[in-house]
Write a protein that holds these residues in place. Sequence first.
Motif: not given
Length: 397
Positions: A44-53, A85-89, A114-121
Amino acid sequence: MREENRRLSITSEVITAATASRHLDDLLPVSLEKTLALLDFDLGGAYLVYPGSDLAHLRACVGEGHAPARVRRDEPPYRYVLVDGEARFVDRFQERYPGHDDPAIRSFAAVPIPGDDGPVGCIAVASRTRETIPEDERLILATIGEEIGSAVVKGMLLEELEAALASANRYLDEANAATEAVNLYVDILTHDINNANTAAMGYLYMILDSAEEPTREVIRKSLAAIYQSSDIIRNVSTIRRLMLEAAPLQLVRLEPVIRGMRNYYADARIVYEGSDATVLADDLISEVFANLIGNAVKFGGPDVEVTISVREEGEDRVAVTVADTGPGIPEDLKPRIFERKERGVTKKSGKGLGLSIVRMLAERYGGSVRTGDRVPGRPEEGAAITVTLPRYRPESG
C-alpha cells in the motif's frame, strides 16, 4: 447485511486509527497498515499532491514490494484518480499494464482522497496473489478514501503552518543575529568616534586659548562641527534605545536635568524660569532638552537667546517651553516639524532627527509636544516648543 456490517467495521477501524494522530507521518502509515491487514492486500502507498505540482509524492508505504517515490498526475492509472477524482480498480493488472515496474502485482486499486477543490492525493493498494478485487472491498476502499479526506487535509494544513512557522522563526533568528551584529558595530563606532571627538575637542581648546584671529574662528568652526558629530551619535543612540527598550517610568526632577543641559551649552545665553517639578520619565529625558536647546542654538545664530520655562498645566501635567529669539518656524511647516527629515528652509546641516526624537520621547512618557511662536502670531520673532509631561504628585495622607 453481513457485507454491510463488515464494510462498516473495517471502515470504522481504519478511520479510528487514522484520526488518532494529527500528523501525516503517523496518520497515513496507520491507515495503510489497517487497510492492508483487514482487506488482505500486500502493498500500500499514500500519495499526496501539493499546490502547483504535476506530481503526486509518496508519503507512506507499507507492505512487501516497492512503490514509486512519485507519479505523474496525468498518467494512467493515476490520472483517473488524481485528476478526475474517480476510484480506479484494475483486475489482472499485468494484462492491462504489461510493462509495469513490478511484474508480481496481480490486482491494483487507487481511491482518491478528496479535498475542498478536488483530490489532494490517493490511497493505492495492490495484491500479489489475487487477480480480482471483490465489489464489497471496492466499496470499502472508496469509503476509506472519503472518510480520511478531512483528516488528511487538516494534516496538510498543519504541515504548511509548521513550515511557515519554521521559516518565520528562521528569518527571525537571522534578523536577530543581524541586529546584534549591527548593534555591535554601532557600539564600536559610537565609542571610538566619541573618544576621537573628545580628544579633538581637547586639542582644539588648548590651541584656542593661544591662537589669534582668524585662526580662532577656524577653530570655533571646527569645534562646532565636532559638537554636531557628537549630537548625531547621541541621537542615533537614543533612537536605538527607543526602538529596543521598554520604558519603565520613574520619578525625575526637571531642574537638575535642565541645569545640566544649560551647562552643556555653556557658551549659549540660556535663561531658566519657573519652579522645579517632578515628572514620570526615564534617563532619556535629558535628550528632550538637549535637542530643543541644540536646535535653538544651531538655527538661532550666535546671538540667540533661549528661555526655558516650567509651569503646571492642569492638575496632573507639567508644561516645559523652550523659546528662542531665532528665525522662528513658518506656519506651513509647523504641522510637520516633528516628522523626520523636516528642517524647514535653512542652510544649516542636519537630518531633522532632533524634533522627531523629542516627539517620540514625549509620547513614550505619556505626554505630548506642540510648536508655537515666542510672540503669539509673530513667527519671525522666534519659536516656542512646549513639551507636556505627566506630573508626579505624592499621595496625601
